[in-house]
Design a protein around this motif. Structure first.
Motif, PDB file in Angstrom:
ATOM      1  N   ARG A 158       0.808  -1.278   0.198  1.00  0.00           N
ATOM      2  CA  ARG A 158      -0.099  -0.031   0.076  1.00  0.00           C
ATOM      3  C   ARG A 158       0.968   1.190   0.105  1.00  0.00           C
ATOM      4  O   ARG A 158       0.238   2.219  -0.456  1.00  0.00           O
ATOM      5  CB  ARG A 158      -1.101   0.097   1.201  1.00  0.00           C
ATOM      6  N   ASN A 159       2.075   1.182   0.482  1.00  0.00           N
ATOM      7  CA  ASN A 159       3.054   2.415   0.440  1.00  0.00           C
ATOM      8  C   ASN A 159       4.225   1.700  -0.461  1.00  0.00           C
ATOM      9  O   ASN A 159       4.916   0.631   0.004  1.00  0.00           O
ATOM     10  CB  ASN A 159       3.415   2.771   1.561  1.00  0.00           C
ATOM     11  N   LEU A 162      -3.539  -3.434  11.031  1.00  0.00           N
ATOM     12  CA  LEU A 162      -2.884  -4.292  12.358  1.00  0.00           C
ATOM     13  C   LEU A 162      -3.014  -3.020  13.455  1.00  0.00           C
ATOM     14  O   LEU A 162      -2.658  -2.023  13.325  1.00  0.00           O
ATOM     15  CB  LEU A 162      -1.092  -4.231  11.804  1.00  0.00           C
ATOM     16  N   GLU A 163      -3.951  -3.654  14.422  1.00  0.00           N
ATOM     17  CA  GLU A 163      -4.079  -2.836  15.637  1.00  0.00           C
ATOM     18  C   GLU A 163      -3.054  -2.765  16.574  1.00  0.00           C
ATOM     19  O   GLU A 163      -2.684  -1.876  17.153  1.00  0.00           O
ATOM     20  CB  GLU A 163      -5.622  -3.265  16.261  1.00  0.00           C
ATOM     21  N   ILE A 196      -3.652  -7.050   4.730  1.00  0.00           N
ATOM     22  CA  ILE A 196      -3.819  -6.163   6.026  1.00  0.00           C
ATOM     23  C   ILE A 196      -2.774  -4.980   5.891  1.00  0.00           C
ATOM     24  O   ILE A 196      -1.605  -5.161   5.305  1.00  0.00           O
ATOM     25  CB  ILE A 196      -3.403  -6.912   7.182  1.00  0.00           C
ATOM     26  N   ASP A 197      -2.960  -3.671   6.027  1.00  0.00           N
ATOM     27  CA  ASP A 197      -2.084  -2.517   6.150  1.00  0.00           C
ATOM     28  C   ASP A 197      -1.585  -2.626   7.439  1.00  0.00           C
ATOM     29  O   ASP A 197      -2.141  -2.342   8.667  1.00  0.00           O
ATOM     30  CB  ASP A 197      -2.897  -1.163   6.119  1.00  0.00           C
ATOM     31  N   SER A 198      -0.277  -3.181   7.621  1.00  0.00           N
ATOM     32  CA  SER A 198       0.517  -3.098   8.925  1.00  0.00           C
ATOM     33  C   SER A 198       1.383  -2.006   9.234  1.00  0.00           C
ATOM     34  O   SER A 198       2.128  -2.256  10.099  1.00  0.00           O
ATOM     35  CB  SER A 198       1.435  -4.647   8.635  1.00  0.00           C
ATOM     36  N   GLY A 199       0.991  -0.769   8.649  1.00  0.00           N
ATOM     37  CA  GLY A 199       1.722   0.189   9.064  1.00  0.00           C
ATOM     38  C   GLY A 199       3.334   0.039   8.877  1.00  0.00           C
ATOM     39  O   GLY A 199       3.834  -0.271   7.447  1.00  0.00           O
ATOM     40  N   ASP A 200       4.135   0.295   9.891  1.00  0.00           N
ATOM     41  CA  ASP A 200       5.702   0.078   9.847  1.00  0.00           C
ATOM     42  C   ASP A 200       6.031  -1.359  10.163  1.00  0.00           C
ATOM     43  O   ASP A 200       7.122  -1.648  10.383  1.00  0.00           O
ATOM     44  CB  ASP A 200       6.204   1.155  10.646  1.00  0.00           C
ATOM     45  N   GLU A 201       4.977  -2.253  10.783  1.00  0.00           N
ATOM     46  CA  GLU A 201       5.223  -3.468  11.229  1.00  0.00           C
ATOM     47  C   GLU A 201       5.470  -4.525  10.279  1.00  0.00           C
ATOM     48  O   GLU A 201       4.579  -4.350   9.006  1.00  0.00           O
ATOM     49  CB  GLU A 201       4.269  -3.855  12.157  1.00  0.00           C
ATOM     50  N   LEU A 202       6.220  -5.503  10.241  1.00  0.00           N
ATOM     51  CA  LEU A 202       6.299  -6.667   9.497  1.00  0.00           C
ATOM     52  C   LEU A 202       5.474  -7.635  10.285  1.00  0.00           C
ATOM     53  O   LEU A 202       6.108  -7.978  11.064  1.00  0.00           O
ATOM     54  CB  LEU A 202       7.656  -7.036   8.978  1.00  0.00           C
TER      55      LEU A 202
END
Length: 287
Positions: free
Chosen positions: A4-5, A94-95, A49-55
């Motif tokens: 997504r990015n 990802l919460e 899932i958009d996991s932000g900066d996490e793998l």
């Protein structure tokens, strides 16, 4: 994998969801699987899932994923890193990733877990053949049941020491499978971790799964491997659904009445029976 990015990994192809739609009779809002049980639709989808900066851990085992009845979150236990991953299913994000200790009084240990189950939004259990561990999301171990404690082990062995796949928190009733090595002969086994009472429920329709066993044994007898059919276990409210990857029907176990019924499922895609030349022994492992 989906990005997504484009500058970095923002999402992971996380899990395949297999959704079955049943045509059933309903009574008081509960599922009543009677003679009208029919498989009307099956679809496979991919969850991004958009996991932000996490793998996040994409190598998911079905037994280590749990969803509560509100279907708002998907919980995954990353046993390689002792991390609870909480997925927001409404926003597909990802919460949180909650790290747990592996050692010490609140440690999860290093044993591989055969089952992970959220009991509610704040508590979960981890199970392996040796123990049942209760945790909260704050990283605290609430309770530990040693399945090898002498009195428990003796009672547990009388019902075949099943692979536990579900626990009812209120009653401490556990449910799971037992299969044989030489003959498949699967059973659904129930055991209570408080009063040490249990029962064995044969699944005779699934005895035919023994026809799908593949066995390899080396010529010197030093190496043996076996490939077994897969049984699928799904606990929903007061019922347990048991199906297989090789037989087109399923068992329904009612936890209240303790009744077990088998239902045929007629597929609109493939025939119910397919005949072919079979073999069960191989001379070379690559076969």
């Amino acid at each position: 994998m989906k990005f997504r990015n484009q500058s970095w990994v923002k999402a992971v192809n996380y899990i395949f969801l297999l959704t079955f739609s049943f045509s059933c009779k309903e009574k008081d809002g509960s599922l009543n699987l009677g003679d009208s049980l029919q498989l009307t639709q099956a679809s496979i989808d991919t969850l991004f899932i958009d996991s932000g900066d996490e793998l996040i851990q994409a190598a998911v085992k079905f037994e280590l994923v749990s969803i509560l009845e509100d279907h708002k979150h998907l919980y995954h236990w990353d046993q390689n890193n002792a991390i609870l991953e909480v997925i927001d299913l409404e926003n597909l994000t990802l919460e949180s990733r909650i790290a747990f200790e592996t050692d010490g009084p609140n440690g999860t240990g290093t044993n591989s877990f055969s089952h992970f189950q959220m009991l509610n939004k704040s508590e979960f259990i981890l199970l392996n053949p040796f123990q049942v561990l209760f945790f909260n999301r704050e990283g605290e171990k609430l309770k530990e049941i040693d399945l090898y404690e002498e009195k428990l082990r003796k009672a547990f062995s009388e019902v075949g020491a099943p692979r536990i796949l579900h626990l009812d928190q209120a009653s401490l009733n556990t449910f799971g499978f037992q299969v044989g090595f030489k003959k498949f002969n699967p059973t659904l086994n129930h055991f209570n971790l408080e009063n040490y009472q249990g029962s064995v429920n044969p699944l005779p329709k699934f005895n035919a799964l023994d026809n799908y066993r593949l066995l390899y044994e080396s010529k010197n007898g030093m190496d043996m491997k076996v490939h077994l059919p897969t049984l699928h276990f799904n606990a929903s409210n007061d019922k347990i659904l048991i199906s297989s990857n090789a037989i087109g029907g399923l068992y329904v176990y009612d936890k209240q009445s303790k009744s077990l019924e088998y239902h045929e499922l007629d597929s609109q895609v493939s025939p119910s029976i397919r005949r072919s030349e079979t073999f069960d022994t191989m001379n070379d492992f690559d076969e």
